[in-house]
Structure formats: structure tokens, C-alpha cells
Design an enzyme around this catalytic site. Structure first.
Site, PDB file in Angstrom:
ATOM      1  N   THR A  90       0.810  -1.223   0.000  1.00  0.00           N
ATOM      2  CA  THR A  90       0.000   0.000   0.000  1.00  0.00           C
ATOM      3  C   THR A  90       0.841   1.269   0.000  1.00  0.00           C
ATOM      4  OG1 THR A  90      -0.159  -0.038   2.411  1.00  0.00           O
ATOM      5  CG2 THR A  90      -1.928  -1.117   1.178  1.00  0.00           C
ATOM      6  N   TYR A 113      16.443   4.586  11.919  1.00  0.00           N
ATOM      7  CA  TYR A 113      15.974   3.982  10.663  1.00  0.00           C
ATOM      8  C   TYR A 113      17.141   3.415   9.866  1.00  0.00           C
ATOM      9  CZ  TYR A 113      14.489   3.774   5.789  1.00  0.00           C
ATOM     10  OH  TYR A 113      14.259   3.371   4.491  1.00  0.00           O
ATOM     11  N   GLU A 149      20.182   5.880   3.207  1.00  0.00           N
ATOM     12  CA  GLU A 149      20.405   6.441   4.542  1.00  0.00           C
ATOM     13  C   GLU A 149      21.462   5.647   5.312  1.00  0.00           C
ATOM     14  OE1 GLU A 149      19.268   9.072   6.306  1.00  0.00           O
ATOM     15  OE2 GLU A 149      18.161   9.902   4.609  1.00  0.00           O
ATOM     16  N   ALA A 174       8.133  -1.436   5.970  1.00  0.00           N
ATOM     17  CA  ALA A 174       9.040  -0.911   7.001  1.00  0.00           C
ATOM     18  C   ALA A 174       8.403   0.318   7.643  1.00  0.00           C
ATOM     19  CB  ALA A 174      10.389  -0.511   6.406  1.00  0.00           C
ATOM     20  N   GLN A 175       8.948   0.713   8.803  1.00  0.00           N
ATOM     21  CA  GLN A 175       8.708   2.067   9.305  1.00  0.00           C
ATOM     22  C   GLN A 175       9.768   2.888   8.597  1.00  0.00           C
ATOM     23  OE1 GLN A 175       8.549   5.422  10.133  1.00  0.00           O
ATOM     24  NE2 GLN A 175      10.306   4.967  11.460  1.00  0.00           N
ATOM     25  N   LYS A 199      17.859  -0.482   8.911  1.00  0.00           N
ATOM     26  CA  LYS A 199      18.013  -0.903   7.519  1.00  0.00           C
ATOM     27  C   LYS A 199      19.360  -1.601   7.306  1.00  0.00           C
ATOM     28  CE  LYS A 199      14.435   0.023   4.906  1.00  0.00           C
ATOM     29  NZ  LYS A 199      13.748  -1.033   4.116  1.00  0.00           N
ATOM     30  N   GLN A 245       4.060   3.865  -1.483  1.00  0.00           N
ATOM     31  CA  GLN A 245       4.388   4.417  -2.802  1.00  0.00           C
ATOM     32  C   GLN A 245       5.003   3.362  -3.712  1.00  0.00           C
ATOM     33  OE1 GLN A 245       6.972   8.196  -4.107  1.00  0.00           O
ATOM     34  NE2 GLN A 245       8.290   6.575  -3.335  1.00  0.00           N
ATOM     35  N   ASP A 246       6.099   2.751  -3.276  1.00  0.00           N
ATOM     36  CA  ASP A 246       6.798   1.778  -4.112  1.00  0.00           C
ATOM     37  C   ASP A 246       5.957   0.536  -4.352  1.00  0.00           C
ATOM     38  OD1 ASP A 246       8.789   3.632  -3.890  1.00  0.00           O
ATOM     39  OD2 ASP A 246      10.254   2.299  -2.976  1.00  0.00           O
ATOM     40  N   SER A 269      18.462   1.093   1.927  1.00  0.00           N
ATOM     41  CA  SER A 269      18.304   2.545   1.819  1.00  0.00           C
ATOM     42  C   SER A 269      19.651   3.249   1.775  1.00  0.00           C
ATOM     43  CB  SER A 269      17.506   3.057   3.019  1.00  0.00           C
ATOM     44  OG  SER A 269      17.535   4.467   3.086  1.00  0.00           O
ATOM     45  N   LEU A 278       9.273  -4.588   0.892  1.00  0.00           N
ATOM     46  CA  LEU A 278       9.279  -3.132   0.939  1.00  0.00           C
ATOM     47  C   LEU A 278       8.727  -2.593   2.252  1.00  0.00           C
ATOM     48  CD1 LEU A 278       7.804  -2.437  -2.635  1.00  0.00           C
ATOM     49  CD2 LEU A 278      10.144  -3.081  -2.010  1.00  0.00           C
TER      50      LEU A 278
END
Length: 347
Positions: free
Chosen positions: A11, A154, A133, A88-89, A158, A13-14, A131, A86
Site C-alpha cells: 500500500t 531507521y 540512509e 518498514a517504518q 536498515k 508508494q513503491d 536505503s 518493501l
């Protein structure tokens, strides 16, 4: 028989763009969604298919990355050929406020998924959404061999997921790949992410519904691309003959200030008249610059983005203006109608 895919975070974006892509390729798609008291499937509502119809190829399952037994049972039930992890928080700033939850879902959730694959014995190919990040304040540009220096809960979660995937690949022989994706945006980006906050503010200011936009660090440099292109890159990673780790990005950096200039300037507004600083949006530890070296993915996968930074901003502003009931300049729409972007349109 068509390929069967499972998407966690369908649900988002990706997940929504990936579901579109896989359905267009003839896949049967299963998606994992969290139970909530309100509907949160708006990004995939246009893909809905009545599960009672014989030709249905999209199925949704209630579940949670905190529930290991459910994940294992789901693998026994649907036996996917491909898994796209995909879920995740995924909000970096929020991870400072919810570090326990972020570590549990973003980090340990990946372990639970890997264990579900291993214990079920299902032979599938896994894509794990890593990510940029994770690089933190490592010098740019960053590629597959750049040392990681995470600067948020985060990013640390990851990074844990990244190494778990590599361990299961090397220890158990699973086909498990990491896609280290740099920032990718679209009109479906969550409204609390800075790019969407900006483009929504442009539309709301034009509509007379908003006077000010409050932001934090305007000097952060990011590598921003267009999300539909990146999910196509995910699919290419899974189709590759061997599992590995791949960086996907544009190779360009732009500051938040540049994003403001492009978005407000597109509709003839001066962003300085509307934007104010709010320290609440600063991170305790900042990431100064993220810039992708995607030469490996370009060489091995043949993947390279086509949508420029300017194009991306105009696509997003046009969409938010239209959502606000305003006439948009239309440059974003024209861009996607060009022949060079025909592959992005649904067949």
C-alpha cells in the site's frame, strides 16, 4: 503458469507502483497489508479486482512483519516465485521518536521474513529494500563498496536488514538481493515526506488554504529520482542471474532549497515569502549529502533513470495542483506523455 509475487508494503508508494508493473507483466500478485480501523489502500484502489472472479490476479492478506508464524504460513499458502520486501517504518525523522518500533519492524521484520522463507522451503527470489540512509555521512558519491555510517535509528535498522539478507544468502544459499535505493519520489509519496510537503504546500497556497510551510534543514543534499523507474529497477535486480547488492540512484544531488525554488518557481511564486524554519523538523544527527554511484547497476542490469530532477518536481506539482482542483501548468503531464517515457505508462 504465471509468476507469483509477494509484496510487503504493497500500500506504500513503491508497493503500488510495483504492483502495477508486475500485473502489467502477467504476474499473480499477493500483498501484505496491516489491519487498521480505516482503509489505507488508496494507492492501490485502482488495481482492485474482485477475488470471486476467476481471472483475478491481485490478492491482499492481512498481516504484520511482527508476526513470524503468519509470515511462514503465508509462504506455505501462496508459494511465491518472487518476494519484494518493501514493508518498514520508513520515515527517518519519526525513527528518532520511535526507535524501538523502527528496529522491530524495519530490522527484525526482515529476519522474520527470511526465516519464513528458510523454514517453508519455498524456492523464491527475494528483493530487500535497503536505503541510501545507511551511508549516513560517508563521503559522496556512495556505491556498493562505500563503508556504511548510519546516522538514525531507521538507517541502523536498515543496515541490520541489509546484513541479515547477505548472511542468509551466503549461509543458506537463498537468492536474496539488496537494492540500495537513493531517494525516489512521486505524486504517491507520503504527505509527511519533505518533497510531498513542498508540492502539497504549493497547491494549497495557490488554493488559498495555506499561508506558511514550516521546514527544517534546507541545506541537506539528496539524490532524488522518480519512483516508477526505481521499481522497474527492483524487478531487474530480481531477474538477474545471480543475487547481489545494487545501488540505484540518479548520480545528481540537489538541496531542499533547490527543490523549493523549482516547485514554487514553477507556478510563479517566491518560496521565501512562505517558508519558515521550525527546529522540530531537524534530526539529532544529520546526513549532509547522498549521491549515488549507480555505475554497477547500469553495467550489470542495464538500468538508468530517465526522469530529471526538474521533470520530477513538475510531475509532483502538477499532480497536487490537480488534486486541489486547480489548473496546472501541465509540464509534468506533458513530460510523461513523451515517447521516451512510454514504458512508464500502463499497457
Amino acid at each position: 503458469m504465471p509468476n507469483v509475487a509477494l509484496i510487503t508494503g504493497i500500500t506504500g508508494q513503491d508497493g503500488s507502483y510495483l504492483a502495477e508493473l508486475l500485473l502489467s507483466k502477467g504476474y499473480i500478485v499477493h500483498g501484505l497489508i496491516r489491519r487498521a480501523s480505516t482503509f489505507h489502500t488508496e494507492r492501490i484502489d485502482h488495481l482492485y479486482q474482485d477475488p470471486h472472479e476467476p481471472e483475478t490476479r491481485l490478492f491482499l492478506h492481512y498481516g504484520d512483519l511482527a508476526d513470524s508464524s503468519l509470515l511462514t504460513n503465508l509462504f506455505y499458502e501462496i508459494k511465491p516465485d518472487e518476494v519484494y520486501h518493501l514493508g518498514a517504518q520508513s520515515h527517518v525523522r519519526v525513527s528518532f521518536d520511535m526507535p524501538d518500533y523502527t528496529g522491530d519492524i524495519t530490522g527484525l521484520g526482515t529476519v522474520r521474513l527470511m526465516e519464513a522463507i528458510r523454514k517453508s522451503g519455498v524456492k523464491c527470489r527475494l528483493y530487500q529494500a535497503s536505503s541510501s540512509e545507511m551511508y549516513g555521512d560517508a563521503p559522496a558519491p556512495q556505491g556498493e563498496t562505500t563503508p556504511f555510517q548510519p546516522r538514525s535509528p531507521y538507517a541502523a535498522a536498515k543496515l541490520y536488514a541489509y546484513w541479515i539478507v547477505r548472511n542468509y544468502r551466503e549461509g543458506y544459499g537463498l537468492f536474496a538481493s539488496n537494492g540500495i535505493l537513493f531517494n525516489h519520489e512521486s505524486p504517491r509519496r507520503g504527505e509527511t515526506f519533505v518533497t510531498r510537503k513542498i508540492t502539497r504546500a504549493v497547491a494549497n497556497i495557490r488554493a488559498g488554504k495555506q499561508n506558511k510551510l514550516f521546514l527544517g534543514n534546507l541545506d541537506a543534499l539528496r539524490d532524488w529520482g522518480y519512483a516508477p523507474e526505481f521499481v522497474e529497477g527492483m524487478w531487474r535486480i530480481v531477474q538477474h542471474e545471480s543475487a547481489g547488492d545494487f545501488v540505484l540512484g540518479t548520480g545528481e544531488t540537489h538541496s531542499v532549497r533547490e527543490f523549493l525554488e523549482e516547485a514554487f518557481g514553477y507556478v510563479g511564486l517566491d518560496w521565501k515569502e512562505f517558508v519558515e524554519f521550525d527546529p522540530r523538523y531537524l534530526r539529532p544527527t544529520e546526513v549532509p549529502e547522498l549521491k549515488a554511484d549507480m555505475s554497477h547497476a547500469e553495467k550489470v542490469l542495464g538500468w538508468r533513470p530517465r526522469v530529471s530532477f526538474r521533470d520530477l518536481v513538475r510531475i509532483m506539482v502538477d499532480s497536487d495542483l490537480a488534486a486541489a482542483g486547480l489548473e496546472a501548468p501541465g509540464e509534468g503531464k506533458k513530460i510523461l506523455q513523451e515517447e521516451r517515457f512510454a514504458w512508464l505508462r500502463k499497457p
